[in-house]
Design a protein around this motif. Structure first.
Motif, PDB file in Angstrom:
ATOM      1  N   GLU A 214      52.348  18.237  15.236  1.00  0.00           N
ATOM      2  CA  GLU A 214      53.049  18.317  14.277  1.00  0.00           C
ATOM      3  C   GLU A 214      52.274  18.136  12.792  1.00  0.00           C
ATOM      4  N   PRO A 215      51.471  19.031  12.359  1.00  0.00           N
ATOM      5  CA  PRO A 215      51.441  18.252  10.654  1.00  0.00           C
ATOM      6  C   PRO A 215      51.741  17.247  10.114  1.00  0.00           C
TER       7      PRO A 215
ATOM      8  N   ILE B  88      44.111   7.675  12.085  1.00  0.00           N
ATOM      9  CA  ILE B  88      44.997   7.303  11.711  1.00  0.00           C
ATOM     10  C   ILE B  88      46.262   8.943  10.843  1.00  0.00           C
ATOM     11  N   VAL B  89      45.253   9.890  10.431  1.00  0.00           N
ATOM     12  CA  VAL B  89      45.654  11.067  10.764  1.00  0.00           C
ATOM     13  C   VAL B  89      47.053  11.903  11.987  1.00  0.00           C
ATOM     14  N   ALA B  90      46.186  11.417  12.788  1.00  0.00           N
ATOM     15  CA  ALA B  90      47.175  11.133  13.980  1.00  0.00           C
ATOM     16  C   ALA B  90      48.237  10.461  14.063  1.00  0.00           C
TER      17      ALA B  90
ATOM     18  N   GLY C 285      55.418   4.176   1.125  1.00  0.00           N
ATOM     19  CA  GLY C 285      54.629   4.864   1.816  1.00  0.00           C
ATOM     20  C   GLY C 285      52.885   4.878   1.538  1.00  0.00           C
ATOM     21  N   PHE C 286      52.930   3.347   0.907  1.00  0.00           N
ATOM     22  CA  PHE C 286      51.438   3.101   0.395  1.00  0.00           C
ATOM     23  C   PHE C 286      50.953   1.774   1.435  1.00  0.00           C
ATOM     24  N   ALA C 287      52.401   1.110   2.516  1.00  0.00           N
ATOM     25  CA  ALA C 287      52.233   0.043   3.090  1.00  0.00           C
ATOM     26  C   ALA C 287      52.204   0.680   4.037  1.00  0.00           C
ATOM     27  N   ILE C 288      52.955   1.788   4.663  1.00  0.00           N
ATOM     28  CA  ILE C 288      52.778   2.510   6.269  1.00  0.00           C
ATOM     29  C   ILE C 288      51.251   2.713   6.502  1.00  0.00           C
TER      30      ILE C 288
ATOM     31  N   GLN D  17      55.735  11.156  12.057  1.00  0.00           N
ATOM     32  CA  GLN D  17      56.546  12.344  10.388  1.00  0.00           C
ATOM     33  C   GLN D  17      56.530  11.282   9.564  1.00  0.00           C
ATOM     34  N   ALA D  18      56.066  10.388   9.894  1.00  0.00           N
ATOM     35  CA  ALA D  18      55.409   9.639   8.912  1.00  0.00           C
ATOM     36  C   ALA D  18      55.133  10.044   7.069  1.00  0.00           C
TER      37      ALA D  18
END
Length: 617
Positions: free
Chosen positions: A118-119, A492-494, A578-581, A500-501
């Motif tokens: 999923e995206p 990273i994208v995967a 979000g930045f930390a993840i 689902q972050a």
């Protein structure tokens, strides 16, 4: 010396293949969609799909596709303009029995979805949507708490045959007046054992008077419980609305943040989030004149005065048989006999047992349904916003008990829209305290698209600048680093998609930062290789020493950065998380690609050459 066994290459290829597979859905984007879900909470059916398709075709706004997903119906469109027209058509045709909302649906092919690809989830700043900041009205929480004790304490004293002259609510306390000091001492001892969460002290400047107040521990517990209960209830209400990937989280001691990504029509959400409607079932007081009580203002002991919807006074027993927070299920529908709107409720075990006992003992007596709703009216005085709290209490139904009942029954007396909303609120749970919307921000899909475009541009520019620098400065080995950098981006994208972050603008900043940090490891390795070559070592030995000796420095630098990222995630909120993840995931993947990936390529290119006179570095 510089050779990898076959299994290491196969492992690297497998990791890269999985990364590409789970990153691929992000290339397909999203389409505007109209989401339809049943107001009763039941899952959408194929019959509803046919009905929606037929309705949209007749209105000349045919969708690309109508699908069922997680019990919700989604009608997909190419553009937002057609999406808005279709939503208007469905709201008019389907009525209050269905919830119609605007959303965005991923265009991921079925073959990718079949393997769970999923995206990644996009945050509010990228996808568009609405942001609410709600403030919990703690004053109402304590008012209701003290009102309850103002009823419970006199009832307890009567049961214990302890005489009191007067019991009343006084600010944040309950004032109890006794005929003499001896009775007051006996009552204080009995009350201290029964109501351990209250402290009873002699009132200053008043004889034979006790003031009951909450202990500090209990006051804090009530505050925390009210906030947590509201969090749970708001999450349930958002889920009832069918919003995908919502965010409901605590902010400070009395505020809650609600973010609904992808939602463009926020009227339904705004209308239902702050509602505090609930029901109470009580017996009508027998043998007492409600008209006389209203005229004189003297309400008989053990009763409370209310009004019906047509303005007629009515006296109800103080004892509540069952209330909205004791309901385990609720749905709206129509009464089979009268055809009027109804709410069908199911009580929990304790409330069902009490309801059965009361109705068994009072067959033929009237029972009333009290509708309670807390509202906040907003007005402007001299240009300043003024909020006024208002509690609406109306008896919506009075009916004679024909026979004993307990667990499941129905409530009538509501309008159609009220029945639908009340069923939703009861099903989701009651708010422990009213909430006021103190801030509302709407981010349109076009602004979200602009943010995505700018973020994508930042990543591409940063990536290309690093690529050019590495090729110019490290030549052949720079190409190895660039290949690993591309692999790092894919992973990273995967991972963001797989976990689902939620990706936000600060998350994109974390990815851009990771691009620069990812080549740091390669810079350390390549400089070490150069030092080994300058020291006169052979190329093969220089490659091996460069990777081996630089590893400890790379590990130390990345671990300390990872610790900082974990701390940011633990103590930060919203955008900081979000930045930390993305930073944390980037550190982990860059360690893998920079050390394992580039060495695998270097070994493949140079490892099989026995006579190696120089390196392209």
């Amino acid at each position: 010396m510089n050779r990898y066994p076959l299994w290491k290459y196969l492992l690297l290829l497998a990791v890269l293949a999985v990364g590409v597979l789970y990153a691929l859905p992000n290339l397909y984007g999203e389409k505007p969609a109209v989401q339809v879900s049943q107001a009763s909470g039941d899952a959408a059916t194929p019959a509803l799909v046919q009905r929606v398709q037929r309705t949209l075709d007749d209105a000349d706004v045919s969708p690309i596709e109508v699908t069922l997903e997680d019990g919700r119906l989604l009608a997909l469109y190419d553009g937002a303009e057609t999406q808005l027209k279709a939503a208007g058509v469905l709201k008019r045709q389907l009525g209050d029995d269905f919830t119609v909302a605007l959303n965005l649906a991923p265009s991921t092919p079925d073959w990718l979805r079949s393997v769970g690809a999923e995206p990644m989830a996009l945050g509010l700043d990228l996808r568009g949507g609405v942001h609410f900041l709600l403030e919990v009205d703690m004053e109402t929480v304590f008012n209701e708490t003290y009102d309850r004790y103002a009823r419970d304490i006199p009832r307890f004293l009567r049961e214990q045959s302890l005489r009191y002259s007067r019991a009343s609510r006084e600010g944040d306390a309950v004032r109890l007046v006794f005929p003499n000091e001896q009775v007051m001492d006996e009552a204080q001892s009995a009350l201290g054992s029964e109501f351990s969460v209250l402290q009873f002290k002699a009132a200053p400047n008043a004889q034979n008077t006790l003031l009951a107040t909450l202990t500090e521990t209990e006051a804090k517990r009530i505050t925390d419980f009210a906030l947590q209960q509201n969090l749970t209830t708001l999450r349930n209400r958002v889920n009832e609305l069918g919003v995908a990937e919502p965010l409901v989280q605590r902010q400070g001691d009395s505020r809650i943040v609600v973010e609904l990504p992808g939602v463009q029509d926020t009227a339904e959400a705004k209308r239902l989030l702050g509602k505090t409607a609930t029901l109470e079932y009580r017996l009508v007081a027998q043998g007492k004149d409600a008209q006389a009580a209203k005229r004189s203002g003297n309400v008989p002991a053990g009763t409370e005065l209310y009004e019906t919807r047509d303005g007629q006074p009515i006296l109800l027993d103080q004892d509540v048989i069952a209330s909205g927070d004791q309901l385990v299920d609720a749905s709206s529908g129509f009464d089979q006999q009268s055809g009027s709107p109804a709410v069908f409720v199911t009580l929990d075990g304790q409330a069902a047992s009490k309801m059965f006992d009361v109705t068994s003992a009072h067959v033929g007596d009237p029972m009333a349904v009290l509708f309670i709703e807390n509202k906040v009216d907003t007005s402007y005085v001299d240009g300043k916003e003024v909020r006024t709290r208002k509690k609406v209490e109306q008896v919506i139904s009075v009916a004679s008990i024909r026979s004993a009942f307990g667990k499941r029954f129905q409530t009538t007396g509501l309008e159609r829209g009220e029945a639908h909303d009340l069923a939703l609120l009861l099903r989701a749970g009651a708010l422990a305290a009213p909430v006021n919307i103190v801030e509302e921000r709407t981010i349109g899909p076009s602004l979200g698209a602009d943010n995505i475009a700018q973020g994508r541009l930042a990543v591409i520019v940063g990536f290309l600048l690093v690529v050019v620098f590495m090729v110019v400065y490290y030549r052949g080995f720079g190409l190895f680093a660039n290949a690993a950098l591309f692999m790092n981006l894919v992973l990273i994208v995967a991972l963001l998609s797989l976990l689902q972050a939620t990706l936000t603008l600060p998350g994109i900043a974390g990815i851009v930062l990771t691009i620069g940090m990812a080549v740091d490891a390669n810079v350390l390795i390549f400089e070490r290789i150069r030092e080994e070559l300058d020291a006169g070592n052979t190329p093969q030995s220089a490659i091996k020493s460069g990777y081996d000796k630089a590893f400890s420095s790379i590990a130390d630098a990345n671990i300390t950065t990872l610790i900082a990222a974990v701390v940011l995630f633990g103590f930060g909120t919203g955008p900081i998380k979000g930045f930390a993840i993305t930073l944390s995931l980037g550190i982990i993947t860059s360690m893998f690609t920079a050390i394992v990936g580039t060495r695998a390529i270097a070994n493949l290119v140079y490892g099989r050459k026995r006579r190696l006179n120089s390196l392209s570095i």
